[in-house]
Design a protein around this motif. Structure first.
Motif, PDB file in Angstrom:
ATOM      1  N   ASN A 155       0.828  -1.298  -0.136  1.00  0.00           N
ATOM      2  CA  ASN A 155       0.056  -0.050   0.040  1.00  0.00           C
ATOM      3  C   ASN A 155       0.833   1.262  -0.076  1.00  0.00           C
ATOM      4  N   ALA A 156       0.350   2.319  -0.347  1.00  0.00           N
ATOM      5  CA  ALA A 156       0.776   3.816  -0.410  1.00  0.00           C
ATOM      6  C   ALA A 156       0.831   4.503   0.896  1.00  0.00           C
ATOM      7  N   PHE A 157       1.536   5.689   0.892  1.00  0.00           N
ATOM      8  CA  PHE A 157       1.734   6.104   2.248  1.00  0.00           C
ATOM      9  C   PHE A 157       0.332   7.257   2.481  1.00  0.00           C
ATOM     10  N   ASN A 158      -0.479   7.560   1.279  1.00  0.00           N
ATOM     11  CA  ASN A 158      -1.324   8.413   1.707  1.00  0.00           C
ATOM     12  C   ASN A 158      -2.437   8.124   2.088  1.00  0.00           C
ATOM     13  N   LYS A 181       1.520  -4.942   3.624  1.00  0.00           N
ATOM     14  CA  LYS A 181       2.611  -4.351   3.588  1.00  0.00           C
ATOM     15  C   LYS A 181       2.210  -2.813   3.474  1.00  0.00           C
ATOM     16  N   PRO A 182       2.239  -2.032   4.602  1.00  0.00           N
ATOM     17  CA  PRO A 182       2.018  -0.463   4.277  1.00  0.00           C
ATOM     18  C   PRO A 182       3.317   0.197   3.984  1.00  0.00           C
ATOM     19  N   ALA A 183       3.102   1.397   3.358  1.00  0.00           N
ATOM     20  CA  ALA A 183       4.248   2.346   3.197  1.00  0.00           C
ATOM     21  C   ALA A 183       4.852   2.584   4.343  1.00  0.00           C
ATOM     22  N   THR A 184       6.415   2.389   4.499  1.00  0.00           N
ATOM     23  CA  THR A 184       6.803   2.935   5.873  1.00  0.00           C
ATOM     24  C   THR A 184       6.678   4.101   6.480  1.00  0.00           C
ATOM     25  N   GLY A 213       8.129  -2.587   7.157  1.00  0.00           N
ATOM     26  CA  GLY A 213       9.507  -2.630   6.383  1.00  0.00           C
ATOM     27  C   GLY A 213       9.569  -2.908   5.391  1.00  0.00           C
ATOM     28  N   THR A 215      10.129  -6.344   1.987  1.00  0.00           N
ATOM     29  CA  THR A 215       9.288  -7.320   1.960  1.00  0.00           C
ATOM     30  C   THR A 215      10.323  -8.454   1.484  1.00  0.00           C
ATOM     31  N   SER A 233       4.002   4.034  -6.668  1.00  0.00           N
ATOM     32  CA  SER A 233       4.424   4.787  -7.856  1.00  0.00           C
ATOM     33  C   SER A 233       4.510   3.743  -9.183  1.00  0.00           C
TER      34      SER A 233
HETATM   35  P1  NDP Z   1       6.486   3.967  -3.766  1.00  0.00           P
HETATM   36  O1  NDP Z   1       6.082   3.041  -4.972  1.00  0.00           O
HETATM   37  O2  NDP Z   1       7.592   3.905  -3.460  1.00  0.00           O
HETATM   38  O3  NDP Z   1       5.878   2.916  -2.628  1.00  0.00           O
HETATM   39  C1  NDP Z   1       4.749   2.223  -2.691  1.00  0.00           C
HETATM   40  C2  NDP Z   1       4.654   1.146  -1.841  1.00  0.00           C
HETATM   41  O4  NDP Z   1       5.479   0.079  -2.281  1.00  0.00           O
HETATM   42  C3  NDP Z   1       5.306   1.326  -0.225  1.00  0.00           C
HETATM   43  O5  NDP Z   1       4.454   0.410   0.508  1.00  0.00           O
HETATM   44  C4  NDP Z   1       6.612   0.987  -0.447  1.00  0.00           C
HETATM   45  O6  NDP Z   1       7.262   0.613   0.758  1.00  0.00           O
HETATM   46  C5  NDP Z   1       6.614  -0.318  -1.417  1.00  0.00           C
HETATM   47  N1  NDP Z   1       7.717  -0.722  -2.168  1.00  0.00           N
HETATM   48  C6  NDP Z   1       8.745   0.179  -2.590  1.00  0.00           C
HETATM   49  N2  NDP Z   1       9.491  -0.338  -3.182  1.00  0.00           N
HETATM   50  C7  NDP Z   1       9.635  -1.599  -2.960  1.00  0.00           C
HETATM   51  C8  NDP Z   1      10.079  -2.789  -3.202  1.00  0.00           C
HETATM   52  N3  NDP Z   1      11.237  -2.877  -3.951  1.00  0.00           N
HETATM   53  N4  NDP Z   1       9.541  -3.681  -2.911  1.00  0.00           N
HETATM   54  C9  NDP Z   1       8.265  -3.943  -1.994  1.00  0.00           C
HETATM   55  N5  NDP Z   1       7.577  -3.021  -2.037  1.00  0.00           N
HETATM   56  C10 NDP Z   1       8.268  -1.685  -2.327  1.00  0.00           C
HETATM   57  O7  NDP Z   1       5.456   4.925  -3.918  1.00  0.00           O
HETATM   58  P2  NDP Z   1       5.408   6.122  -2.838  1.00  0.00           P
HETATM   59  O8  NDP Z   1       4.570   5.593  -1.666  1.00  0.00           O
HETATM   60  O9  NDP Z   1       6.837   6.826  -2.288  1.00  0.00           O
HETATM   61  O10 NDP Z   1       4.804   7.223  -3.460  1.00  0.00           O
HETATM   62  C11 NDP Z   1       5.359   7.789  -4.631  1.00  0.00           C
HETATM   63  C12 NDP Z   1       4.461   7.987  -5.742  1.00  0.00           C
HETATM   64  O11 NDP Z   1       3.546   7.097  -6.031  1.00  0.00           O
HETATM   65  C13 NDP Z   1       3.638   9.224  -5.560  1.00  0.00           C
HETATM   66  O12 NDP Z   1       4.399  10.346  -5.786  1.00  0.00           O
HETATM   67  C14 NDP Z   1       2.523   9.139  -6.443  1.00  0.00           C
HETATM   68  O13 NDP Z   1       2.806   9.507  -7.616  1.00  0.00           O
HETATM   69  C15 NDP Z   1       2.341   7.584  -6.455  1.00  0.00           C
HETATM   70  N6  NDP Z   1       1.240   7.178  -5.976  1.00  0.00           N
HETATM   71  C16 NDP Z   1       0.218   6.827  -6.415  1.00  0.00           C
HETATM   72  C17 NDP Z   1      -0.962   6.416  -5.621  1.00  0.00           C
HETATM   73  C18 NDP Z   1      -1.980   5.759  -6.126  1.00  0.00           C
HETATM   74  O14 NDP Z   1      -3.113   5.249  -5.399  1.00  0.00           O
HETATM   75  N7  NDP Z   1      -2.387   5.452  -7.343  1.00  0.00           N
HETATM   76  C19 NDP Z   1      -1.114   6.612  -4.097  1.00  0.00           C
HETATM   77  C20 NDP Z   1       0.323   6.943  -3.613  1.00  0.00           C
HETATM   78  C21 NDP Z   1       1.135   7.319  -4.367  1.00  0.00           C
HETATM   79  P3  NDP Z   1       8.112   1.637   1.445  1.00  0.00           P
HETATM   80  O15 NDP Z   1       7.363   2.701   2.063  1.00  0.00           O
HETATM   81  O16 NDP Z   1       8.595   0.722   2.680  1.00  0.00           O
HETATM   82  O17 NDP Z   1       9.228   2.100   0.538  1.00  0.00           O
END
Ligand code: NDP
Length: 670
Positions: A155-158, A181-184, A213, A215, A233
């Motif tokens: 999941n994403a952070f938002n 697995k939530p965003a950290t 943390g 995965t 992203s």
């Molecule tokens: P990320 O893609 O970096 O992270 C999303 C999720 O993936 C987080 O839980 C992250 O965990 C996890 N993740 C990252 N890398 C890996 C990996 N190698 N293996 C497994 N899991 C991984 O996106 P962000 O949350 O940083 O957001 C960045 C961009 O994403 C935003 O700027 C926006 O453009 C887009 N976004 C889109 C959304 C949507 O709903 N469509 C929602 C939110 C963001 P961890 O936090 O631990 O890195």
């Protein structure tokens, strides 16, 4: 300092030595330590597959739906504990409402839909029976059953709460255990909600686990019965969906990723008119809610050239009034971005947008240590020549005005972002709505068409509703989530079952025409919900339909349509051999033939489905009814719905009418 814990194989696991320090986006001080624990992902998957999956699959859809309802109620009762943590993420209470109440509401909705639209059994029936042989002995039926692996939700952070619950609800209703697995950056809020789920004691062991943390090798261990649902992203989505193990085993991968959503102001929306005002109000909401960190937020505001100045002025004025600061302060309309890194990222992208667009307002930050940014509006003079405005998503309180020439041009600009989650249109002209829909629907997961009629009840451009699909083509990830029962089916396997009627009936727990009829010890209307068996059938005696019956019915009801009353006119109609009985007369006679009149377990006749009249009934013909228990669905604690197949035949045995009759029947005798 918060120390959110993982939950693996029924145990809470504290952050490890390599835990990451999370800096608060409001205080700019450390607020939590997360992750760094050595999790055994193989053991977690085994735990889900060996405990959670079998326990969930042993339940019926309705039992799982009731479990979700109880869980949503439990979370609702404790939600203030989540609101207390919410400002740490940078979110205001209003933002939290979308996340916390929105997540709980989504779970309630799936619970209700599960009981209304899915059977109280283990097999979901997808579509109608297909007759594959000429005589009806060889049939086909699509069914769906739960995957037998685990669902991994990244999941994403938002949306730390909604993001978890909107994926958990359909997966658990399907019967699939989940590893979340939530965003950290915001995982401590997800963990607080997850902890409540465990403390509720409502889910079977192994139904849910939590990874705080990294995965590790989790994705490398997934197989064909597992599924991944990702939000985040586009870059991370690309990396993860390209995992060789996922590709090798065709593991389902659903992705929600960044999307440059558009909003179009219709050519008919004059300045100061209701649709114009709605456009401005919704744009302000979209730019400011969650500080613009919404995957569905409006990024491109497409406005007829002649209205551009009016919109720019109205929007700039409204955005200038937005108070930005500590989200715990009720006077603040907008809080912080989720982290300082997120703000740096937005500023970097804003700089690239500014190469093509001018700043109308914002692009400044309050003098506070947190990750704040004032709402920012840009305008791009030549959106046809521009590329960054259609490609770069500044994931914050940022939107760009784009002038358009006409409706076709507006749709073309809306479609220029390579696929989005949602586009909206503000118009009172149904012709414009149809033109834009035909030109644009293929490019967007959802179209939100707003006018003065829909506005009082509308939920907003940016709100994914659990009833409707959330996802979009191309750049938006190419996936679908939610969408009512469609969202549940993402965690199930659709299988085509082919065989004889008896086999299909036994598998689907539904009587299928051609399968064995059961004779009960009593009239079926005297049998309780528990007693009555699928396939239990009665055949009534025949009743002759006379001309007097038809005339009496016509006079009594006032239905003196010529086909029943005028022989010559009826004969001129290619459907009729002469005067015929009313279809509703046949239904009434049918009820008179099959009903058992004494008080008993049947409480009410609640409806009738799929009625068809197949052959005219002439005066002197006789009709008989075969009534068969087709399907049983538990509804409340005291009664359930019994669906009956009623088939009417004439004196030659030819079918003249068929329908499905719905009755509510008590579980027990009074
Ligand atoms: P990320 O893609 O970096 O992270 C999303 C999720 O993936 C987080 O839980 C992250 O965990 C996890 N993740 C990252 N890398 C890996 C990996 N190698 N293996 C497994 N899991 C991984 O996106 P962000 O949350 O940083 O957001 C960045 C961009 O994403 C935003 O700027 C926006 O453009 C887009 N976004 C889109 C959304 C949507 O709903 N469509 C929602 C939110 C963001 P961890 O936090 O631990 O890195």
């Amino acid at each position: 300092m918060l120390k959110p814990e993982s939950y693996a194989c029924g145990q809470w696991i504290a952050p490890g030595a390599d835990a990451q320090t999370i800096i608060g986006p409001v205080s700019a001080q450390p607020i939590a330590q997360a992750g760094g624990a050595a999790l055994d992902f193989g053991a977690m998957l085994d735990w889900a597959r060996a405990h959670g999956g079998p326990a969930l699959r042993a339940m019926t859809f309705h039992q799982r739906a009731k479990m979700l309802k109880a869980l949503a109620g439990y979370l609702d009762a404790r939600k203030e504990e989540l609101y207390a943590i919410n400002p740490l993420t940078g979110a205001t209470r209003r933002d939290g409402w979308v996340d916390i109440d929105g997540g709980i509401g989504t779970m309630f909705l799936f619970a209700a839909k599960g009981r209304r639209e899915m059977p109280d059994g283990h097999v979901y029936i997808d579509g109608e029976v297909e007759q594959l042989g000429r005589k009806g002995g060889f049939l086909g039926q699509h069914i769906a059953v739960p995957l037998q692996g685990a669902a991994v939700h990244i999941n994403a952070f938002n949306f730390p709460v909604w993001g978890m619950l909107e994926k958990l609800a359909p997966a658990l209703l399907a019967g699939v255990p989940c590893i979340v697995k939530p965003a950290t950056q915001t995982c401590y809020l997800t963990e607080a909600c997850f902890r409540m789920i465990i403390e509720s004691g409502l889910l079977p062991d192994g139904a849910v686990q939590l990874v705080i943390g990294r995965t590790g090798d989790l994705l490398d261990r997934l197989g064909a019965q597992d599924a991944v649902a990702f939000t985040g992203s586009a870059d991370t989505a690309l990396l993860l969906r390209g995992n060789q193990n996922l590709l090798r085993h065709s593991v389902r991968f659903t992705s929600e990723q960044d999307s440059l959503n558009a909003a179009i102001l219709g050519p008919d929306a004059d300045a100061g008119g209701p649709e114009f005002d709605l456009f401005v109000t919704e744009a302000v909401t979209e730019i400011t809610t969650k500080a613009g960190q919404k995957c569905t937020a409006m990024r491109r505001l497409i406005v007829p050239q002649a209205r551009l100045d009016d919109v720019a002025q109205a929007l700039s004025a409204r955005l200038a009034e937005v108070t930005v600061g500590d989200p715990a302060d009720a006077a603040m309309r907008m809080g912080a971005l989720a982290s300082h890194a997120a703000r740096d990222d937005v500023l970097d992208r804003l700089a690239r947008l500014k190469a093509e667009a001018r700043v109308l307002c914002g692009d400044t930050a309050p003098d506070l240590p947190g990750a704040f940014l004032n709402p920012t509006l840009l305008t791009c003079d030549d959106p046809d020549a521009a590329s960054a405005v259609h490609e770069i998503e500044a994931f914050g309180p940022v939107a760009t005005l784009l002038p358009c020439r006409d409706t076709a041009h507006a749709a073309q600009l809306a479609n220029a972002s390579g696929g989005s989650l949602v586009a909206s249109l503000f118009t009172k002209d149904a012709g414009v709505a149809r033109d834009v829909t035909l030109a644009s629907a293929a490019h967007h997961g959802r179209l939100y068409i707003m006018n003065r009629t829909a506005a009082p009840e509308a939920t907003g451009h940016g709100s994914p509703l659990p009833h409707m699909i959330h996802g979009g083509p191309g750049r938006a990830g190419g996936g679908e989530e939610l969408g009512g029962i469609r969202g549940v089916l993402h965690y199930m396997q659709r299988t085509a079952i082919q065989g004889s009627p008896d086999m299909l009936s036994a598998i689907t727990e539904t009587w299928i025409k051609g399968s064995a009829e059961v004779t009960g010890p009593d009239h079926p209307f005297q049998r309780t919900f528990r007693e009555i068996a699928i396939g239990e059938t009665i055949h009534t005696p025949a009743r002759t339909v006379t001309l007097e019956d038809i005339e009496h019915f016509a006079r009594f009801t006032g239905d003196t349509f010529y086909a029943h009353m005028d022989d010559e006119a009826a004969r001129a109609n290619p459907f009729f051999p002469g005067r015929v009985a009313h279809g509703y007369l046949l239904l009434s006679f049918a009820a008179g033939l099959f009903v058992q009149p004494d008080p008993g377990p049947v409480l009410a006749n609640t409806g009738l489905n799929a009625l068809s009249f197949q052959k005219p009934v002439s005066p002197g013909d006789s009709i008989a009814v075969r009534l068969t228990c087709k399907r049983k669905t538990a509804r409340t604690d005291s009664y359930g719905e019994v669906a009956w197949n009623a088939t009417l035949t004439n004196q030659e045995g030819a079918q003249v009418a068929e329908y499905e009759l719905l009755t509510m029947v008590a579980y027990d005798r009074a």
